[in-house]
Design a protein around this motif. Structure first.
Motif, PDB file in Angstrom:
ATOM      1  N   ALA A  17       0.965  -1.050  -0.027  1.00  6.43           N
ATOM      2  CA  ALA A  17       0.207  -0.088   0.093  1.00  6.43           C
ATOM      3  C   ALA A  17       0.981   1.350   0.046  1.00  6.43           C
ATOM      4  O   ALA A  17       0.604   2.209  -0.815  1.00  6.43           O
ATOM      5  N   GLU A  37       9.746   3.536   6.999  1.00  5.64           N
ATOM      6  CA  GLU A  37       9.603   1.964   7.165  1.00  5.64           C
ATOM      7  C   GLU A  37      10.501   1.747   8.513  1.00  5.64           C
ATOM      8  O   GLU A  37      11.635   1.982   8.753  1.00  5.64           O
ATOM      9  N   ARG A  38       9.491   1.158   9.454  1.00  6.53           N
ATOM     10  CA  ARG A  38      10.248   0.681  10.616  1.00  6.53           C
ATOM     11  C   ARG A  38      11.256  -0.391  10.560  1.00  6.53           C
ATOM     12  O   ARG A  38      12.196  -0.299  11.226  1.00  6.53           O
ATOM     13  N   ALA A  45       4.131  -7.156   4.670  1.00  2.67           N
ATOM     14  CA  ALA A  45       3.728  -8.667   4.921  1.00  2.67           C
ATOM     15  C   ALA A  45       3.550  -9.211   3.515  1.00  2.67           C
ATOM     16  O   ALA A  45       3.798 -10.464   3.344  1.00  2.67           O
ATOM     17  N   THR A  46       3.558  -8.397   2.347  1.00  2.00           N
ATOM     18  CA  THR A  46       3.612  -9.138   1.166  1.00  2.00           C
ATOM     19  C   THR A  46       4.968  -9.768   0.649  1.00  2.00           C
ATOM     20  O   THR A  46       4.999 -10.923   0.354  1.00  2.00           O
ATOM     21  N   THR A  51       2.734 -12.988   1.806  1.00  2.00           N
ATOM     22  CA  THR A  51       2.151 -13.254   0.134  1.00  2.00           C
ATOM     23  C   THR A  51       3.285 -13.963  -0.402  1.00  2.00           C
ATOM     24  O   THR A  51       3.294 -15.139  -0.948  1.00  2.00           O
ATOM     25  N   LYS A  55       3.825 -17.909  -1.195  1.00  2.00           N
ATOM     26  CA  LYS A  55       3.515 -18.475  -2.381  1.00  2.00           C
ATOM     27  C   LYS A  55       4.808 -19.145  -2.827  1.00  2.00           C
ATOM     28  O   LYS A  55       4.610 -20.151  -3.761  1.00  2.00           O
ATOM     29  N   ALA A 119       7.605   5.522  12.975  1.00  2.00           N
ATOM     30  CA  ALA A 119       6.760   7.050  12.534  1.00  2.00           C
ATOM     31  C   ALA A 119       5.735   7.162  13.746  1.00  2.00           C
ATOM     32  O   ALA A 119       4.960   6.152  14.019  1.00  2.00           O
ATOM     33  N   GLY A 149      -0.275  -1.266   8.063  1.00  2.00           N
ATOM     34  CA  GLY A 149      -0.670  -2.633   7.798  1.00  2.00           C
ATOM     35  C   GLY A 149      -0.935  -3.349   8.935  1.00  2.00           C
ATOM     36  O   GLY A 149      -1.919  -2.790   9.628  1.00  2.00           O
ATOM     37  N   ARG A 274      -5.494 -11.401  11.794  1.00  2.00           N
ATOM     38  CA  ARG A 274      -4.673 -10.129  11.886  1.00  2.00           C
ATOM     39  C   ARG A 274      -5.074  -8.855  12.565  1.00  2.00           C
ATOM     40  O   ARG A 274      -6.330  -8.824  12.319  1.00  2.00           O
ATOM     41  N   ASP A 314      -4.165  -2.850   4.825  1.00  2.00           N
ATOM     42  CA  ASP A 314      -4.658  -3.706   5.940  1.00  2.00           C
ATOM     43  C   ASP A 314      -5.080  -2.705   6.992  1.00  2.00           C
ATOM     44  O   ASP A 314      -5.821  -3.406   7.728  1.00  2.00           O
ATOM     45  N   ALA A 320      -7.901  -6.294   2.761  1.00  2.00           N
ATOM     46  CA  ALA A 320      -6.861  -6.547   3.235  1.00  2.00           C
ATOM     47  C   ALA A 320      -6.249  -7.530   2.496  1.00  2.00           C
ATOM     48  O   ALA A 320      -5.733  -8.655   2.873  1.00  2.00           O
ATOM     49  N   LEU A 321      -5.764  -7.198   1.255  1.00  2.00           N
ATOM     50  CA  LEU A 321      -5.201  -8.023   0.463  1.00  2.00           C
ATOM     51  C   LEU A 321      -3.815  -7.341  -0.241  1.00  2.00           C
ATOM     52  O   LEU A 321      -4.168  -6.076  -0.346  1.00  2.00           O
ATOM     53  N   ALA A 322      -2.835  -8.071  -0.501  1.00  2.00           N
ATOM     54  CA  ALA A 322      -1.680  -7.354  -1.461  1.00  2.00           C
ATOM     55  C   ALA A 322      -2.314  -6.490  -2.536  1.00  2.00           C
ATOM     56  O   ALA A 322      -1.890  -5.330  -2.973  1.00  2.00           O
TER      57      ALA A 322
HETATM   58  C1  LIG Z   1       0.876 -15.504   5.244  1.00  2.00           C
HETATM   59  C2  LIG Z   1       0.098 -14.335   4.347  1.00  2.00           C
HETATM   60  C3  LIG Z   1      -0.119 -14.769   2.920  1.00  2.00           C
HETATM   61  C4  LIG Z   1      -0.762 -13.840   2.318  1.00  2.00           C
HETATM   62  N1  LIG Z   1      -1.053 -14.007   0.972  1.00  2.00           N
HETATM   63  C5  LIG Z   1      -1.616 -13.122   0.034  1.00  2.00           C
HETATM   64  C6  LIG Z   1      -2.053 -13.427  -1.418  1.00  2.00           C
HETATM   65  O1  LIG Z   1      -1.823 -14.532  -1.745  1.00  2.00           O
HETATM   66  N2  LIG Z   1      -2.688 -12.404  -1.900  1.00  2.00           N
HETATM   67  C7  LIG Z   1      -2.888 -11.216  -1.376  1.00  2.00           C
HETATM   68  O2  LIG Z   1      -3.200 -10.454  -2.293  1.00  2.00           O
HETATM   69  N3  LIG Z   1      -2.629 -11.133  -0.123  1.00  2.00           N
HETATM   70  C8  LIG Z   1      -2.058 -11.701   0.729  1.00  2.00           C
HETATM   71  N4  LIG Z   1      -1.970 -11.492   2.094  1.00  2.00           N
HETATM   72  C9  LIG Z   1      -2.244 -10.171   2.453  1.00  2.00           C
HETATM   73  C10 LIG Z   1      -1.232  -9.062   2.192  1.00  2.00           C
HETATM   74  O3  LIG Z   1       0.022  -9.646   2.522  1.00  2.00           O
HETATM   75  C11 LIG Z   1      -1.567  -8.048   2.905  1.00  2.00           C
HETATM   76  O4  LIG Z   1      -2.853  -7.671   2.688  1.00  2.00           O
HETATM   77  C12 LIG Z   1      -0.804  -6.758   2.630  1.00  2.00           C
HETATM   78  O5  LIG Z   1       0.797  -7.085   2.811  1.00  2.00           O
HETATM   79  C13 LIG Z   1      -1.023  -5.566   2.971  1.00  2.00           C
HETATM   80  O6  LIG Z   1      -0.396  -4.444   2.775  1.00  2.00           O
HETATM   81  P1  LIG Z   1      -0.173  -3.156   3.379  1.00  2.00           P
HETATM   82  O7  LIG Z   1       0.911  -2.287   2.783  1.00  2.00           O
HETATM   83  O8  LIG Z   1      -1.461  -2.361   4.145  1.00  2.00           O
HETATM   84  O9  LIG Z   1       0.665  -3.584   4.993  1.00  2.00           O
HETATM   85  P2  LIG Z   1       1.909  -4.588   5.412  1.00  2.00           P
HETATM   86  O10 LIG Z   1       2.003  -5.324   3.993  1.00  2.00           O
HETATM   87  O11 LIG Z   1       1.588  -4.988   6.522  1.00  2.00           O
HETATM   88  O12 LIG Z   1       2.886  -3.221   5.238  1.00  2.00           O
HETATM   89  C14 LIG Z   1       2.958  -2.346   6.358  1.00  2.00           C
HETATM   90  C15 LIG Z   1       4.466  -1.946   6.749  1.00  2.00           C
HETATM   91  O13 LIG Z   1       4.194  -0.770   7.748  1.00  2.00           O
HETATM   92  C16 LIG Z   1       5.390  -0.706   8.403  1.00  2.00           C
HETATM   93  N5  LIG Z   1       5.091  -0.083   9.562  1.00  2.00           N
HETATM   94  C17 LIG Z   1       3.977  -0.267  10.443  1.00  2.00           C
HETATM   95  N6  LIG Z   1       4.062   0.573  11.391  1.00  2.00           N
HETATM   96  C18 LIG Z   1       5.127   1.458  11.138  1.00  2.00           C
HETATM   97  C19 LIG Z   1       5.370   2.794  11.965  1.00  2.00           C
HETATM   98  N7  LIG Z   1       5.078   3.166  12.925  1.00  2.00           N
HETATM   99  N8  LIG Z   1       6.366   3.247  11.205  1.00  2.00           N
HETATM  100  C20 LIG Z   1       7.130   2.851  10.236  1.00  2.00           C
HETATM  101  N9  LIG Z   1       6.547   1.855   9.546  1.00  2.00           N
HETATM  102  C21 LIG Z   1       5.638   1.099   9.956  1.00  2.00           C
HETATM  103  C22 LIG Z   1       5.510  -2.116   8.594  1.00  2.00           C
HETATM  104  O14 LIG Z   1       7.032  -2.638   9.068  1.00  2.00           O
HETATM  105  C23 LIG Z   1       5.334  -2.942   7.216  1.00  2.00           C
HETATM  106  O15 LIG Z   1       6.483  -3.013   6.477  1.00  2.00           O
HETATM  107  C24 LIG Z   1      -1.065 -12.718   2.860  1.00  2.00           C
HETATM  108  C25 LIG Z   1      -0.909 -12.242   4.044  1.00  2.00           C
HETATM  109  C26 LIG Z   1      -0.280 -13.173   4.985  1.00  2.00           C
HETATM  110  C27 LIG Z   1       0.133 -12.983   6.308  1.00  2.00           C
END
Ligand SMILES: Cc1cc2nc3c(=O)[nH]c(=O)nc-3n(C[C@H](O)[C@H](O)[C@H](O)COP(=O)(O)OP(=O)(O)OC[C@H]3O[C@@H](n4cnc5c(N)ncnc54)[C@H](O)[C@@H]3O)c2cc1C
Ligand SMILES: NC(=O)c1ccc[n+]([C@@H]2O[C@H](COP(=O)([O-])OP(=O)(O)OC[C@H]3O[C@@H](n4cnc5c(N)ncnc54)[C@H](O)[C@@H]3O)[C@@H](O)[C@H]2O)c1
Length: 471
Positions: A17, A37-38, A45-46, A51, A55, A119, A149, A274, A314, A320-322
């Motif tokens: 995201a 990024e922390r 999580a992706t 993800t 996979k 942050a 996330g 989650r 997320d 809540a998908l990648a």
């Molecule tokens: C095992 C598993 C399998 C999955 N498989 C799929 C799939 O096949 N297809 C699919 O579409 N989705 C899948 N997902 C879901 C997908 O991974 C998430 O929906 C996606 O990663 C969310 O993206 P995001 O950017 O919102 O958050 P995240 O990927 O969680 O990234 C958030 C980032 O913010 C950082 N952060 C948090 N707080 C702070 C802060 N205060 N300061 C600085 N940085 C911070 C974190 O360190 C992290 O790097 C899967 C998830 C899991 C756990």
């Protein structure tokens, strides 16, 4: 507070995201953006824990177990040996590293600084970054995108400090492939990992307090998946909540279930949902109100109650998908920066679940059509009757197309089988184009292909309602 550096957009979180928000701002809209990024890694999580690792592990498990070859020739061509953990993890580590390098390269190319640290808000436009070296950096944004996330829920009843008790984030650091595994939670993560370990020959039990597998799926697909997973060796335990977990040194991990039954396994994987960690952002300093369960509430443009503070991925919850998180990041950046042409979100979001076999869907389910009183006709095509399906040896897969009556517009695609997560896009694009039966029938598909299933299913629907009626 030291003098903040100024940006058009400050993004918190370098998951899909946040990365898509920042890269869209810089690459598509020519604005100055920064990402905080922390973690030491990018991709969230992706790329790091979810993800892509899961996979890639699935693909490695399929290769090491000889799963596809076994089905193809009807004889056991599996490697007849246990995979080692380094074999299982090495491909995953390569894919992960390559993806992270690619994102770092894009950030560099488009001049987006990646600021390492946690942050929090200092004021509504300023983000304070607590750097790992103990110092602080301040970034001021015309707009701020929160993309922090989610993390796995860790119910206190599980002793996660024991090396045999894992959440899904820790699984990528697995030290050994267990003989037996109990997976708690038959949601998407639990179902995917249960399939992967069962394919590796691990005795796998999947436990859930619910009574059915992935209830949001088309019921035929859900039933076929449960059947296929049972065939793969997954033992389901339904209507049982885990109420206790003991991990004595030297003995099995023992789970106590709500009925009083106990269940022993070498390792335990907890996939109990989650949760957002938005409460760590000092939201009050920006006036942002948290929603329920720590998620952030947003409007259709991904704005929180503070209009220049956006939230995507997320941290805002469903779906809540990648895939959807990346789209939301782009849409929020576009809206924040006035690039309204790219600020929209498609109403049609696909689902792809990487169980063994894969399942995928887009558009309406039969239940939704019935609820809305929309008449429809179903066309079903089986992989076993498709030439490519026969070649690849998929005997249980099928595609179901739902056509609305009377105009035969395609309104739903549901499938299970080899490459379902890829094939579903054909149906999704037909729906995006407002097409239906005629578009599919008037299209030439390569032969022999699984893509031909779409034509077979359209013919089946046509036959189901009578060819006369259509012409
Ligand atoms: C095992 C598993 C399998 C999955 N498989 C799929 C799939 O096949 N297809 C699919 O579409 N989705 C899948 N997902 C879901 C997908 O991974 C998430 O929906 C996606 O990663 C969310 O993206 P995001 O950017 O919102 O958050 P995240 O990927 O969680 O990234 C958030 C980032 O913010 C950082 N952060 C948090 N707080 C702070 C802060 N205060 N300061 C600085 N940085 C911070 C974190 O360190 C992290 O790097 C899967 C998830 C899991 C756990
Ligand atoms: N392919 C994909 O699209 C994909 C893959 C993996 C993850 N994801 C995303 O990851 C997110 C989280 O997935 P998840 O599977 O962890 O969560 P989930 O909420 O979907 O499933 C958790 C399950 O755990 C069960 N549960 C919880 N505590 C229990 C207990 N004590 N005993 C027995 N059962 C218990 C619940 O009944 C529930 O069915 C989802 O939002 C999903 O969208 C997507």
């Amino acid at each position: 507070m030291s003098e903040p550096e100024m940006f058009d957009l400050v993004v918190v979180g370098a998951g899909p995201a946040g990365l898509h928000a920042a890269l869209s701002a810089a690459a598509l809209f020519g604005k100055r953006a920064a990402v905080v990024e922390r973690d030491a890694t990018v991709g969230g999580a992706t790329t790091v824990t979810g993800t892509l690792p899961s996979k890639t592990l699935r693909e490695t498990a399929l290769a090491l177990s000889g799963y596809r070859a076994r089905k193809l020739y009807g004889v056991d061509l599996s490697l007849r040996r246990r995979a080692t953990v380094s074999e299982l993890l090495s491909h995953e580590r390569t894919v992960k590293a390559a993806e992270q390098a690619q994102f770092r390269g894009l950030l560099e190319r488009f001049g987006v600084p990646l600021v390492r640290g946690a942050a929090t808000f200092a004021d509504p436009h300023t983000v304070r970054v607590a750097r790992p070296d103990g110092g602080e950096t301040f970034l001021r944004g015309g707009a701020v995108v929160l993309a922090t996330g989610s993390v796995p829920v860790r119910p206190p009843l599980f002793p996660f400090d024991d090396p045999r008790v894992h959440d899904s984030d820790e699984l990528v650091d697995l030290a050994e492939i267990p003989e037996s595994l109990a997976v708690i939670g038959a949601g998407v993560i639990g179902a995917e990992y249960a399939c992967m370990f069962a394919a590796l020959g691990v005795k796998t039990t999947l436990i859930d307090g619910r009574s059915k597998l992935l209830e949001f799926l088309d019921p035929d697909v859900s039933a076929a998946l449960a059947n296929a997973m049972t065939g793969l060796g997954v033992e389901f335990v339904w209507d049982e909540r885990v109420t206790g977990c003991a991990a004595p040194p030297g003995g099995d991990v023992t789970l106590t279930l709500s009925s009083g039954r106990t269940l022993a396994a070498d390792h335990v994987l907890v996939c109990a949902g989650r949760v957002s960690r938005a409460d760590e952002l000092n939201l009050a300093a920006a006036g942002v109100e948290p929603g329920s369960k720590g998620r952030l509430k947003v409007n259709e443009h991904f704005q929180t109650n503070v209009p220049h503070v956006y939230a995507v991925g997320d941290v805002i919850g469903f779906p809540a998908l990648a895939s959807t998180s990346a789209e939301q990041g782009r849409a929020a950046a576009a809206h924040a920066l006035g690039a309204t042409g790219l600020a929209g979100m498609t109403p049609l979001l696909p689902t792809g679940i990487y169980t063994i076999p894969e399942v995928a869907s887009a558009g309406a389910t039969e239940a939704e059509l019935k609820l809305k009183g929309v008449p429809y006709v179903v066309g079903r095509a089986d992989y076993a009757k498709n030439p490519r399906g026969k070649i690849v040896g998929d005997e249980g897969g099928f595609l179901k197309l739902l056509f609305r009556e009377p105009d035969l517009a395609l309104v739903g695609v549901h499938m299970i089988g080899e490459l379902a997560t890829e094939l579903v896009h054909t149906g999704m694009m037909v729906m995006r184009a407002g097409g239906g039966m005629d578009l599919i029938l008037n299209t030439c598909f390569n032969y022999p292909t699984l893509g031909g299933l779409f034509k077979q299913a359209a013919y089946a629907a046509l036959l189901a309602r009578g060819a006369e009626a259509h012409r």
